[in-house]
Design a protein around this motif. Structure first.
Motif, PDB file in Angstrom:
ATOM      1  N   SER A 111       0.833  -1.210   0.000  1.00 37.89           N
ATOM      2  CA  SER A 111       0.000   0.000   0.000  1.00 37.89           C
ATOM      3  C   SER A 111       0.865   1.255   0.000  1.00 37.89           C
ATOM      4  O   SER A 111       0.469   2.288  -0.527  1.00 37.89           O
ATOM      5  CB  SER A 111      -0.971  -0.011   1.176  1.00 37.89           C
ATOM      6  OG  SER A 111      -0.249  -0.188   2.363  1.00 37.89           O
ATOM      7  N   ILE A 112       2.086   1.149   0.570  1.00 39.13           N
ATOM      8  CA  ILE A 112       2.980   2.316   0.518  1.00 39.13           C
ATOM      9  C   ILE A 112       3.452   2.548  -0.916  1.00 39.13           C
ATOM     10  O   ILE A 112       3.446   3.671  -1.417  1.00 39.13           O
ATOM     11  CB  ILE A 112       4.187   2.102   1.457  1.00 39.13           C
ATOM     12  CG1 ILE A 112       3.682   2.077   2.896  1.00 39.13           C
ATOM     13  CG2 ILE A 112       5.225   3.205   1.264  1.00 39.13           C
ATOM     14  CD1 ILE A 112       4.755   1.780   3.907  1.00 39.13           C
ATOM     15  N   PHE A 113       3.804   1.453  -1.600  1.00 40.10           N
ATOM     16  CA  PHE A 113       4.252   1.629  -2.983  1.00 40.10           C
ATOM     17  C   PHE A 113       3.099   2.086  -3.882  1.00 40.10           C
ATOM     18  O   PHE A 113       3.296   2.868  -4.806  1.00 40.10           O
ATOM     19  CB  PHE A 113       4.898   0.347  -3.507  1.00 40.10           C
ATOM     20  CG  PHE A 113       6.234   0.084  -2.881  1.00 40.10           C
ATOM     21  CD1 PHE A 113       7.314   0.910  -3.182  1.00 40.10           C
ATOM     22  CD2 PHE A 113       6.410  -0.935  -1.956  1.00 40.10           C
ATOM     23  CE1 PHE A 113       8.550   0.714  -2.584  1.00 40.10           C
ATOM     24  CE2 PHE A 113       7.638  -1.138  -1.353  1.00 40.10           C
ATOM     25  CZ  PHE A 113       8.712  -0.329  -1.671  1.00 40.10           C
ATOM     26  N   ALA A 114       1.892   1.629  -3.591  1.00 36.37           N
ATOM     27  CA  ALA A 114       0.733   2.073  -4.371  1.00 36.37           C
ATOM     28  C   ALA A 114       0.537   3.578  -4.179  1.00 36.37           C
ATOM     29  O   ALA A 114       0.299   4.312  -5.132  1.00 36.37           O
ATOM     30  CB  ALA A 114      -0.523   1.318  -3.945  1.00 36.37           C
ATOM     31  N   PHE A 115       0.677   4.022  -2.926  1.00 35.40           N
ATOM     32  CA  PHE A 115       0.523   5.452  -2.654  1.00 35.40           C
ATOM     33  C   PHE A 115       1.590   6.263  -3.410  1.00 35.40           C
ATOM     34  O   PHE A 115       1.284   7.255  -4.067  1.00 35.40           O
ATOM     35  CB  PHE A 115       0.634   5.707  -1.142  1.00 35.40           C
ATOM     36  CG  PHE A 115       0.635   7.157  -0.775  1.00 35.40           C
ATOM     37  CD1 PHE A 115      -0.542   7.897  -0.837  1.00 35.40           C
ATOM     38  CD2 PHE A 115       1.816   7.797  -0.381  1.00 35.40           C
ATOM     39  CE1 PHE A 115      -0.550   9.254  -0.522  1.00 35.40           C
ATOM     40  CE2 PHE A 115       1.808   9.151  -0.057  1.00 35.40           C
ATOM     41  CZ  PHE A 115       0.625   9.869  -0.126  1.00 35.40           C
ATOM     42  N   ILE A 116       2.853   5.799  -3.318  1.00 32.91           N
ATOM     43  CA  ILE A 116       3.926   6.513  -4.021  1.00 32.91           C
ATOM     44  C   ILE A 116       3.616   6.550  -5.528  1.00 32.91           C
ATOM     45  O   ILE A 116       3.732   7.575  -6.184  1.00 32.91           O
ATOM     46  CB  ILE A 116       5.292   5.833  -3.798  1.00 32.91           C
ATOM     47  CG1 ILE A 116       5.680   5.914  -2.324  1.00 32.91           C
ATOM     48  CG2 ILE A 116       6.377   6.485  -4.655  1.00 32.91           C
ATOM     49  CD1 ILE A 116       6.997   5.226  -1.994  1.00 32.91           C
ATOM     50  N   PHE A 117       3.165   5.418  -6.065  1.00 31.71           N
ATOM     51  CA  PHE A 117       2.907   5.360  -7.498  1.00 31.71           C
ATOM     52  C   PHE A 117       1.804   6.341  -7.917  1.00 31.71           C
ATOM     53  O   PHE A 117       1.974   7.124  -8.846  1.00 31.71           O
ATOM     54  CB  PHE A 117       2.521   3.943  -7.928  1.00 31.71           C
ATOM     55  CG  PHE A 117       2.162   3.863  -9.380  1.00 31.71           C
ATOM     56  CD1 PHE A 117       3.156   3.886 -10.358  1.00 31.71           C
ATOM     57  CD2 PHE A 117       0.836   3.812  -9.784  1.00 31.71           C
ATOM     58  CE1 PHE A 117       2.830   3.842 -11.705  1.00 31.71           C
ATOM     59  CE2 PHE A 117       0.506   3.774 -11.134  1.00 31.71           C
ATOM     60  CZ  PHE A 117       1.507   3.790 -12.094  1.00 31.71           C
ATOM     61  N   PHE A 118       0.671   6.336  -7.205  1.00 31.21           N
ATOM     62  CA  PHE A 118      -0.422   7.211  -7.650  1.00 31.21           C
ATOM     63  C   PHE A 118      -0.113   8.681  -7.387  1.00 31.21           C
ATOM     64  O   PHE A 118      -0.561   9.545  -8.135  1.00 31.21           O
ATOM     65  CB  PHE A 118      -1.758   6.758  -7.048  1.00 31.21           C
ATOM     66  CG  PHE A 118      -2.283   5.535  -7.752  1.00 31.21           C
ATOM     67  CD1 PHE A 118      -2.725   5.621  -9.070  1.00 31.21           C
ATOM     68  CD2 PHE A 118      -2.266   4.289  -7.140  1.00 31.21           C
ATOM     69  CE1 PHE A 118      -3.170   4.494  -9.753  1.00 31.21           C
ATOM     70  CE2 PHE A 118      -2.713   3.158  -7.823  1.00 31.21           C
ATOM     71  CZ  PHE A 118      -3.164   3.268  -9.132  1.00 31.21           C
ATOM     72  N   LEU A 119       0.683   8.958  -6.359  1.00 28.50           N
ATOM     73  CA  LEU A 119       1.096  10.342  -6.144  1.00 28.50           C
ATOM     74  C   LEU A 119       1.990  10.800  -7.311  1.00 28.50           C
ATOM     75  O   LEU A 119       1.870  11.918  -7.819  1.00 28.50           O
ATOM     76  CB  LEU A 119       1.860  10.459  -4.818  1.00 28.50           C
ATOM     77  CG  LEU A 119       2.089  11.887  -4.338  1.00 28.50           C
ATOM     78  CD1 LEU A 119       0.763  12.567  -4.017  1.00 28.50           C
ATOM     79  CD2 LEU A 119       2.979  11.906  -3.092  1.00 28.50           C
ATOM     80  N   LEU A 120       2.861   9.906  -7.729  1.00 26.41           N
ATOM     81  CA  LEU A 120       3.737  10.197  -8.874  1.00 26.41           C
ATOM     82  C   LEU A 120       2.892  10.478 -10.123  1.00 26.41           C
ATOM     83  O   LEU A 120       3.126  11.442 -10.854  1.00 26.41           O
ATOM     84  CB  LEU A 120       4.631   8.978  -9.081  1.00 26.41           C
ATOM     85  CG  LEU A 120       5.623   8.878 -10.210  1.00 26.41           C
ATOM     86  CD1 LEU A 120       6.667   7.870  -9.794  1.00 26.41           C
ATOM     87  CD2 LEU A 120       5.067   8.441 -11.516  1.00 26.41           C
ATOM     88  N   VAL A 121       1.899   9.635 -10.346  1.00 28.27           N
ATOM     89  CA  VAL A 121       1.040   9.835 -11.521  1.00 28.27           C
ATOM     90  C   VAL A 121       0.290  11.159 -11.394  1.00 28.27           C
ATOM     91  O   VAL A 121       0.135  11.896 -12.371  1.00 28.27           O
ATOM     92  CB  VAL A 121       0.046   8.667 -11.692  1.00 28.27           C
ATOM     93  CG1 VAL A 121      -0.871   8.915 -12.869  1.00 28.27           C
ATOM     94  CG2 VAL A 121       0.784   7.361 -11.881  1.00 28.27           C
TER      95      VAL A 121
END
Ligand code: TRP
Length: 454
Positions: free
Chosen positions: A305-315
């Motif tokens: 879930s941390i990597f998902a958060f980083i990914f969508f913030l990046l997008v």
């Protein structure tokens, strides 16, 4: 608000790096993060990557430099830039403003979906679900009537606030924060992805050139992707170039922007494909990869879930820095040509573009039966008219204008800042802008239009 500068109330970039980051911010967007990895996968992996890079260096750089030069020379928006040089060419810039309007209206709908996924990653919805449910989750979100319109409003609101604050105080500042953060996040994700067990299959997929999968059609895909990814063909770089000081080295700036955009596209491929393969997923298509496959991948990863958060913030950052450039094209037109204040132009146009995006959002649900062009609803029609008609047409006319109407001699005078900066590639650039680029773009354009009306 903006201090007035030597160009009056239009505003100006505060620094050279500020301009490069803002222009790279415009270029780096959804096109790099979901479209590039998918296109590479579909068209022979490394073969596509090699051809893509060649087209970037030959045509992407050529057209990027031509657009920035036209903007800096005239110090005007897309419409005004053409019109001051040749009265009857104004409409070409006008088409660009229209394209910006259309692209932003559906881009902001997708931006809204991204905001919703950031919230899902924080509230834990993404980590708890059974991977099979991600397809339904996405379908339920976008086909809903009200919820996506709220997120669309949030995304447009953020875009509005940044553009409202002006060139150096708003757009430049936002890019100076978001672009370096985006870069760090994509590096973190790439490292996580390539260190997963089974990641090498994804890297092989991306980097092994398989020319048997590379067709004439792949070539056109690559060319279309170069233009969209670099934000070319609608006067975005004319507008951003118009806020440049006369002493900036244009070839160097154009090259930096093109290299940053291409590196981020490659990094996105490195961050996404190995993870997709490592967990046994297929690299799906379009929005599906970003909103369905990747959340499923993250849900299987430790600390997913941390990597998902980083990914969508990046997008989100990538999409926002592109959206502000689209809104700026429209705002600059009303500020220069109609003498509106920046505040009035920004608020009015953000609201109007928001409303234009409403049918695009509804076409994913209650209005899914309405078609405007054969087989295409509102969302797809906007995308088709802007990306496949207005952008190639705008890019081709830009090359004809700079190459033949305004003339490469005057352009080269501007490019070298009156001889102050060396431009060794000048003869090659002239050849590319006059002959190769317009003809190549004409071919993409004919293909696009033929596909839909056949
Ligand atoms: N380049 C952006 C992306 O890759 C999208 C974009 C922003 C764009 N401004 C543009 C595309 C102007 C074409 C023209 O997502």
């Amino acid at each position: 608000m903006e201090k007035s500068s030597q160009t009056g109330t239009r505003g100006q970039w505060g620094s050279k790096i500020g301009f490069i980051l803002a222009a790279a911010g415009s270029a780096v967007g959804l096109g790099n993060i979901w479209k590039f990895p998918y296109l590479a996968g579909k068209n022979g992996g490394g073969a596509f990557v090699v051809v893509y890079i060649l087209i970037v260096l030959l045509m992407g750089f050529t057209v990027m430099l031509a657009e920035i030069t036209l903007g800096r020379h005239t110090q005007l928006n897309a419409f005004g830039a053409y019109r001051t040089l040749r009265r009857n060419w104004g409409w070409v810039g006008g088409l660009g403003v229209l394209a910006g309007f259309l692209i932003l209206s559906f881009y902001s709908v997708v931006g809204g979906w991204v905001v919703s996924y950031i919230i899902k990653s924080v509230t834990g919805v993404l980590s708890q679900s059974n991977p099979e449910l991600f397809g339904d989750m996405f379908g339920t979100l976008i086909s809903n009537t009200v919820t996506p319109l709220l997120y669309h409003a949030i995304f447009m609101g953020m875009t509005l606030v940044i553009v409202f604050r002006g060139i150096s105080g708003g757009i430049e500042k936002a890019n100076k924060i978001m672009m370096p953060t985006l870069f760090i996040m994509i590096i973190i994700l790439s490292i996580r992805s390539v260190t997963l067990q089974g990641a090498s299959k994804g890297l092989q997929f991306l980097f092994t050139p398989d020319f048997s999968q590379f067709t004439a059609r792949s070539f056109l895909d690559a060319m279309g992707q170069v233009f969209f990814s670099l934000s070319l063909g609608m006067g975005c770089m004319i507008t951003y170039g118009s806020y440049l000081r006369k002493d900036t080295n244009l070839p160097q700036s154009a090259l930096s922007i093109v290299l940053i955009d291409t590196s981020i596209a490659l990094l996105a491929g490195i961050a996404i494909l190995p993870a997709v393969f490592a967990f046994g997923f297929e690299p799906g298509q379009g929005p599906g990869l970003m909103f369905v496959t990747l959340p499923a991948v993250f849900s299987k990863m430790p600390l997913g879930s941390i990597f998902a958060f980083i990914f969508f913030l990046l997008v989100l950052f990538a999409a926002l820095t592109s959206a502000i450039s689209l809104l700026e094209v429209v705002v600059a037109y009303f500020v220069d040509q109609w003498k509106w204040s920046r505040a009035a132009a920004t608020i009015t146009m953000a609201v109007v573009i928001y409303l234009a995006g409403v049918p695009a959002s509804l076409s994913m649900g209650v209005w899914s039966d309405i078609t405007l062009l054969p087989g295409l609803g509102f969302f797809d029609t906007y995308d088709f008219i802007a990306s496949n008609v207005l952008l190639p047409l705008g890019g081709m006319l830009l090359c004809i204008f700079v190459g033949w109407v305004w003339g490469t001699k005057k352009a080269l005078y501007e490019i070298t800042s009156g001889g102050r900066h060396a431009f060794g590639l000048a003869p090659i650039w002239v050849f590319l802008v006059k002959f190769i680029s317009p003809i190549a773009i004409l071919i993409i354009f004919i293909r696009s239009v033929a596909v839909i009306f056949q």
